[in-house]
Scaffold this motif. Structure first.
Motif, PDB file in Angstrom:
ATOM      1  N   TYR A 130       0.823  -1.195   0.000  1.00 15.12           N
ATOM      2  CA  TYR A 130       0.000   0.000   0.000  1.00 15.12           C
ATOM      3  C   TYR A 130       0.869   1.263   0.000  1.00 15.12           C
ATOM      4  O   TYR A 130       1.942   1.276   0.620  1.00 15.12           O
ATOM      5  CB  TYR A 130      -0.913   0.006   1.228  1.00 15.12           C
ATOM      6  CG  TYR A 130      -1.870  -1.162   1.278  1.00 15.12           C
ATOM      7  CD1 TYR A 130      -2.980  -1.200   0.454  1.00 15.12           C
ATOM      8  CD2 TYR A 130      -1.665  -2.225   2.144  1.00 15.12           C
ATOM      9  CE1 TYR A 130      -3.870  -2.271   0.483  1.00 15.12           C
ATOM     10  CE2 TYR A 130      -2.548  -3.298   2.191  1.00 15.12           C
ATOM     11  CZ  TYR A 130      -3.638  -3.316   1.360  1.00 15.12           C
ATOM     12  OH  TYR A 130      -4.509  -4.377   1.394  1.00 15.12           O
ATOM     13  N   PRO A 131       0.413   2.322  -0.634  1.00 18.00           N
ATOM     14  CA  PRO A 131       1.209   3.549  -0.691  1.00 18.00           C
ATOM     15  C   PRO A 131       1.239   4.325   0.616  1.00 18.00           C
ATOM     16  O   PRO A 131       2.076   5.216   0.789  1.00 18.00           O
ATOM     17  CB  PRO A 131       0.534   4.366  -1.794  1.00 18.00           C
ATOM     18  CG  PRO A 131      -0.842   3.818  -1.913  1.00 18.00           C
ATOM     19  CD  PRO A 131      -0.756   2.385  -1.531  1.00 18.00           C
ATOM     20  N   SER A 132       0.331   4.006   1.561  1.00 10.61           N
ATOM     21  CA  SER A 132       0.345   4.700   2.851  1.00 10.61           C
ATOM     22  C   SER A 132       0.113   3.690   3.967  1.00 10.61           C
ATOM     23  O   SER A 132      -0.438   2.607   3.750  1.00 10.61           O
ATOM     24  CB  SER A 132      -0.730   5.791   2.891  1.00 10.61           C
ATOM     25  OG  SER A 132      -2.029   5.231   2.732  1.00 10.61           O
ATOM     26  N   ASP A 133       0.558   4.062   5.178  1.00  7.16           N
ATOM     27  CA  ASP A 133       0.443   3.178   6.334  1.00  7.16           C
ATOM     28  C   ASP A 133      -0.885   3.318   7.062  1.00  7.16           C
ATOM     29  O   ASP A 133      -1.230   2.468   7.881  1.00  7.16           O
ATOM     30  CB  ASP A 133       1.575   3.451   7.324  1.00  7.16           C
ATOM     31  CG  ASP A 133       2.940   3.098   6.759  1.00  7.16           C
ATOM     32  OD1 ASP A 133       3.003   2.190   5.910  1.00  7.16           O
ATOM     33  OD2 ASP A 133       3.922   3.739   7.161  1.00  7.16           O
ATOM     34  N   TYR A 164      -2.531  -3.952  -8.062  1.00  6.58           N
ATOM     35  CA  TYR A 164      -2.015  -2.590  -8.172  1.00  6.58           C
ATOM     36  C   TYR A 164      -3.036  -1.605  -7.647  1.00  6.58           C
ATOM     37  O   TYR A 164      -4.181  -1.965  -7.354  1.00  6.58           O
ATOM     38  CB  TYR A 164      -1.644  -2.244  -9.623  1.00  6.58           C
ATOM     39  CG  TYR A 164      -2.664  -2.625 -10.655  1.00  6.58           C
ATOM     40  CD1 TYR A 164      -3.823  -1.878 -10.863  1.00  6.58           C
ATOM     41  CD2 TYR A 164      -2.476  -3.764 -11.458  1.00  6.58           C
ATOM     42  CE1 TYR A 164      -4.758  -2.236 -11.821  1.00  6.58           C
ATOM     43  CE2 TYR A 164      -3.410  -4.131 -12.416  1.00  6.58           C
ATOM     44  CZ  TYR A 164      -4.545  -3.354 -12.593  1.00  6.58           C
ATOM     45  OH  TYR A 164      -5.469  -3.708 -13.544  1.00  6.58           O
ATOM     46  N   GLY A 165      -2.603  -0.368  -7.505  1.00  9.66           N
ATOM     47  CA  GLY A 165      -3.469   0.701  -7.036  1.00  9.66           C
ATOM     48  C   GLY A 165      -2.629   1.884  -6.589  1.00  9.66           C
ATOM     49  O   GLY A 165      -1.421   1.752  -6.354  1.00  9.66           O
ATOM     50  N   GLN A 166      -3.267   3.036  -6.470  1.00 14.04           N
ATOM     51  CA  GLN A 166      -2.578   4.240  -6.023  1.00 14.04           C
ATOM     52  C   GLN A 166      -3.184   4.814  -4.747  1.00 14.04           C
ATOM     53  O   GLN A 166      -2.518   5.541  -4.021  1.00 14.04           O
ATOM     54  CB  GLN A 166      -2.616   5.306  -7.129  1.00 14.04           C
ATOM     55  CG  GLN A 166      -1.909   4.889  -8.409  1.00 14.04           C
ATOM     56  CD  GLN A 166      -2.035   5.931  -9.512  1.00 14.04           C
ATOM     57  OE1 GLN A 166      -2.752   6.913  -9.364  1.00 14.04           O
ATOM     58  NE2 GLN A 166      -1.342   5.712 -10.618  1.00 14.04           N
ATOM     59  N   ASN A 167      -4.431   4.479  -4.474  1.00 12.03           N
ATOM     60  CA  ASN A 167      -5.136   4.992  -3.313  1.00 12.03           C
ATOM     61  C   ASN A 167      -5.364   3.849  -2.329  1.00 12.03           C
ATOM     62  O   ASN A 167      -6.022   2.861  -2.659  1.00 12.03           O
ATOM     63  CB  ASN A 167      -6.472   5.609  -3.757  1.00 12.03           C
ATOM     64  CG  ASN A 167      -7.249   6.207  -2.611  1.00 12.03           C
ATOM     65  OD1 ASN A 167      -7.794   5.481  -1.796  1.00 12.03           O
ATOM     66  ND2 ASN A 167      -7.319   7.521  -2.557  1.00 12.03           N
ATOM     67  N   THR A 168      -4.823   3.976  -1.128  1.00  3.41           N
ATOM     68  CA  THR A 168      -4.885   2.887  -0.155  1.00  3.41           C
ATOM     69  C   THR A 168      -6.322   2.527   0.202  1.00  3.41           C
ATOM     70  O   THR A 168      -6.667   1.338   0.328  1.00  3.41           O
ATOM     71  CB  THR A 168      -4.098   3.259   1.114  1.00  3.41           C
ATOM     72  OG1 THR A 168      -2.735   3.523   0.751  1.00  3.41           O
ATOM     73  CG2 THR A 168      -4.123   2.134   2.133  1.00  3.41           C
ATOM     74  N   HIS A 169      -7.164   3.529   0.356  1.00  5.31           N
ATOM     75  CA  HIS A 169      -8.577   3.264   0.648  1.00  5.31           C
ATOM     76  C   HIS A 169      -9.212   2.419  -0.456  1.00  5.31           C
ATOM     77  O   HIS A 169      -9.883   1.421  -0.175  1.00  5.31           O
ATOM     78  CB  HIS A 169      -9.323   4.601   0.796  1.00  5.31           C
ATOM     79  CG  HIS A 169     -10.741   4.471   1.261  1.00  5.31           C
ATOM     80  ND1 HIS A 169     -11.284   5.266   2.235  1.00  5.31           N
ATOM     81  CD2 HIS A 169     -11.752   3.638   0.877  1.00  5.31           C
ATOM     82  CE1 HIS A 169     -12.547   4.930   2.437  1.00  5.31           C
ATOM     83  NE2 HIS A 169     -12.857   3.946   1.614  1.00  5.31           N
ATOM     84  N   HIS A 170      -8.984   2.787  -1.700  1.00  3.24           N
ATOM     85  CA  HIS A 170      -9.541   2.035  -2.823  1.00  3.24           C
ATOM     86  C   HIS A 170      -9.036   0.594  -2.828  1.00  3.24           C
ATOM     87  O   HIS A 170      -9.799  -0.346  -3.105  1.00  3.24           O
ATOM     88  CB  HIS A 170      -9.171   2.698  -4.142  1.00  3.24           C
ATOM     89  CG  HIS A 170      -9.854   3.999  -4.383  1.00  3.24           C
ATOM     90  ND1 HIS A 170      -9.507   4.839  -5.422  1.00  3.24           N
ATOM     91  CD2 HIS A 170     -10.861   4.622  -3.723  1.00  3.24           C
ATOM     92  CE1 HIS A 170     -10.279   5.906  -5.397  1.00  3.24           C
ATOM     93  NE2 HIS A 170     -11.096   5.812  -4.366  1.00  3.24           N
TER      94      HIS A 170
END
Length: 203
Positions: A130-133, A164-170
């Protein structure tokens, strides 16, 4: 833990679990209508469980309170334990189920895959970066904790892959939607299946 064991058994179960860390009451029906009643101290988990329930066509009621003054860990973990135990109880001897499922779910730019074997052999594989913790106040590593305890207590083989993904929530949302649909498919009754779907004769 109580279940309905009538001849035309409803696939549902409920549990109450109280420890020094959490107090949980959970009811789960495999063959539901997508209705959820969720009252926990972890708002993001409420959102994910609502998605799981809606897309799996389950019915789920959760009342859970825990030591969130420390962190959300125990509450999230114990809800996973309770949900897994209820799923296992609700399925009974697993006669007539499809047993396997593989589901891909997109959520905007994110793509998640959940693969399940209702095997009575608990195993969990998790591939996600994930891009964020955190999502808001929610610690993203608790997704792993919830899914692992669910798989362990339900005694299922569970593979979760976020491609893949860019938004952790998504990305997490795609996981929970895929989880709901995969459990729904794997536990669906197939009229072609007589008895238990295993050459061993038991699951």
């Amino acid at each position: 833990m109580t279940t309905n064991n009538s001849e035309a058994r409803e696939r549902r179960a409920e549990i109450s679990r109280k420890t020094n860390e959490t107090d949980i009451k959970l009811q789960f029906a495999v063959d539901g209508t997508g209705q959820s009643e969720l009252e926990t101290d972890v708002p993001f988990l409420n959102h994910m469980l609502d998605l799981f329930t809606k897309h799996g066509h389950f019915d789920l009621s959760v009342q859970a309170h825990g030591d969130i003054d420390i962190d959300d860990h125990h509450t999230v973990e114990d809800i996973g334990i309770c949900l897994g135990q209820c799923l296992r109880e609700a399925l009974g001897d697993k006669r007539g189920i499809k047993r396997y499922a593989s589901v891909f779910i997109p959520m905007d730019e994110a793509l998640a895959q959940v693969v399940i074997d209702v095997s009575n052999r608990p195993h969990f594989e998790y591939r996600a970066e994930y891009p964020s913790d955190r999502v808001g106040s929610f610690d993203v590593q608790l997704v792993h904790e919830f899914l692992w305890k669910l798989a362990l207590e339900a005694r299922i083989t569970l593979h979760v892959i976020v491609h893949y993904g860019q938004n952790t929530h998504h990305m997490i949302e795609a996981v929970f939607k895929a989880l709901g649909r995969a459990i729904d498919e794997a536990t669906s009754l197939d009229p072609r299946v007589t008895g238990v779907p295993s050459t061993k004769g038991v699951l």
